[in-house]
Design a protein around this motif. Structure first.
Motif, PDB file in Angstrom:
ATOM      1  N   SER A  85      81.743  59.057 109.578  1.00  0.00           N
ATOM      2  CA  SER A  85      82.294  57.737 109.932  1.00  0.00           C
ATOM      3  C   SER A  85      81.187  56.787 110.383  1.00  0.00           C
ATOM      4  N   LEU A  86      80.190  57.308 111.111  1.00  0.00           N
ATOM      5  CA  LEU A  86      79.071  56.462 111.523  1.00  0.00           C
ATOM      6  C   LEU A  86      78.311  55.945 110.306  1.00  0.00           C
ATOM      7  N   TYR A  87      78.048  56.814 109.342  1.00  0.00           N
ATOM      8  CA  TYR A  87      77.339  56.408 108.130  1.00  0.00           C
ATOM      9  C   TYR A  87      78.147  55.386 107.338  1.00  0.00           C
ATOM     10  N   ILE A  88      79.450  55.547 107.301  1.00  0.00           N
ATOM     11  CA  ILE A  88      80.297  54.599 106.568  1.00  0.00           C
ATOM     12  C   ILE A  88      80.248  53.235 107.239  1.00  0.00           C
ATOM     13  N   TRP A  89      80.324  53.197 108.597  1.00  0.00           N
ATOM     14  CA  TRP A  89      80.259  51.917 109.303  1.00  0.00           C
ATOM     15  C   TRP A  89      78.908  51.243 109.111  1.00  0.00           C
ATOM     16  N   LEU A  90      77.838  52.011 109.208  1.00  0.00           N
ATOM     17  CA  LEU A  90      76.507  51.428 109.026  1.00  0.00           C
ATOM     18  C   LEU A  90      76.315  50.883 107.616  1.00  0.00           C
ATOM     19  N   SER A  91      76.751  51.648 106.635  1.00  0.00           N
ATOM     20  CA  SER A  91      76.599  51.167 105.258  1.00  0.00           C
ATOM     21  C   SER A  91      77.482  49.953 104.991  1.00  0.00           C
ATOM     22  N   SER A  92      78.670  49.911 105.572  1.00  0.00           N
ATOM     23  CA  SER A  92      79.544  48.741 105.414  1.00  0.00           C
ATOM     24  C   SER A  92      78.907  47.504 106.045  1.00  0.00           C
ATOM     25  N   PHE A  93      78.360  47.666 107.240  1.00  0.00           N
ATOM     26  CA  PHE A  93      77.711  46.541 107.916  1.00  0.00           C
ATOM     27  C   PHE A  93      76.504  46.050 107.113  1.00  0.00           C
ATOM     28  N   THR A  94      75.725  46.989 106.585  1.00  0.00           N
ATOM     29  CA  THR A  94      74.563  46.632 105.772  1.00  0.00           C
ATOM     30  C   THR A  94      74.999  45.871 104.520  1.00  0.00           C
ATOM     31  N   MET A  95      76.036  46.346 103.871  1.00  0.00           N
ATOM     32  CA  MET A  95      76.530  45.662 102.663  1.00  0.00           C
ATOM     33  C   MET A  95      77.049  44.269 103.009  1.00  0.00           C
ATOM     34  N   LEU A  96      77.671  44.113 104.182  1.00  0.00           N
ATOM     35  CA  LEU A  96      78.166  42.807 104.616  1.00  0.00           C
ATOM     36  C   LEU A  96      77.003  41.840 104.820  1.00  0.00           C
ATOM     37  N   ILE A  97      75.945  42.306 105.477  1.00  0.00           N
ATOM     38  CA  ILE A  97      74.768  41.466 105.713  1.00  0.00           C
ATOM     39  C   ILE A  97      74.129  41.072 104.369  1.00  0.00           C
ATOM     40  N   ILE A  98      73.969  42.026 103.482  1.00  0.00           N
ATOM     41  CA  ILE A  98      73.374  41.740 102.173  1.00  0.00           C
ATOM     42  C   ILE A  98      74.237  40.747 101.402  1.00  0.00           C
ATOM     43  N   SER A  99      75.537  40.943 101.422  1.00  0.00           N
ATOM     44  CA  SER A  99      76.448  40.037 100.705  1.00  0.00           C
ATOM     45  C   SER A  99      76.357  38.622 101.268  1.00  0.00           C
TER      46      SER A  99
END
Length: 165
Positions: A85-99
């Motif tokens: 779940s931590l990895y999913i949240w971090l990757s989601s946040f990273t994708m949001l920043i990139i987007s």
């Protein structure tokens, strides 16, 4: 229809009889081979019925034993399982920043392109005299006021323009 002599008819009948006889021999030979094959198959069937087959379950048992041990180890060691779940949240946040960054970049490029396109379009219209510049607009306004104030000069201008054509 052609007429045949007795000798010719006899030769035709003899050759046909020989062909029929050879075909009969072939059929008998094939029938014997089929009987032998059937006999062999019946023998094999009886032999297979008498054989007792015992399954070898050693591989299956060892497979289930390994899987069971792996499952027990996995359930007993929750610390070894990654924090998914931590990895999913971090990757989601990273994708949001990139987007968001890509969106800002595209928006800035789109506004620059729009301004550049409008400028080029206006320059093209000015070049083709579809629209007039501010200086020419003021000049035309002054000329209109001058023509309205002096009707005689208006007539001279119209006459001059007519002669120019």
């Amino acid at each position: 229809m052609a007429e045949y002599t007795n000798q010719e008819i006899m030769e035709i009948i003899t050759s046909n009889a020989e062909k029929i006889y050879s075909n009969v021999l072939k059929e008998e030979r094939i029938a014997n081979e089929i009987e032998q094959a059937i006999t062999q198959l019946e023998y094999n069937i009886v032999e297979l019925k008498t054989i007792q087959i015992e399954p070898d379950l050693n591989y299956l048992n060892s497979f289930y034993k390994e899987r069971t041990e792996e499952n027990i180890n996995r359930l007993n060691s929750p610390l070894k399982v990654p924090k998914l779940s931590l990895y999913i949240w971090l990757s989601s946040f990273t994708m949001l920043i990139i987007s968001f960054g890509v969106l800002l970049f595209v928006y800035s490029k789109a506004s620059e392109t729009k301004a550049l396109t409008q400028k080029e379009y206006k320059e093209q219209l000015l070049k083709n005299n579809v629209i007039i510049s501010k200086e020419n607009a003021e000049l035309l306004k002054d000329m209109d006021l001058w023509f309205k104030s002096d009707p005689q000069s208006t007539q001279k201008f119209i006459h001059w323009r007519h002669n120019q054509k």
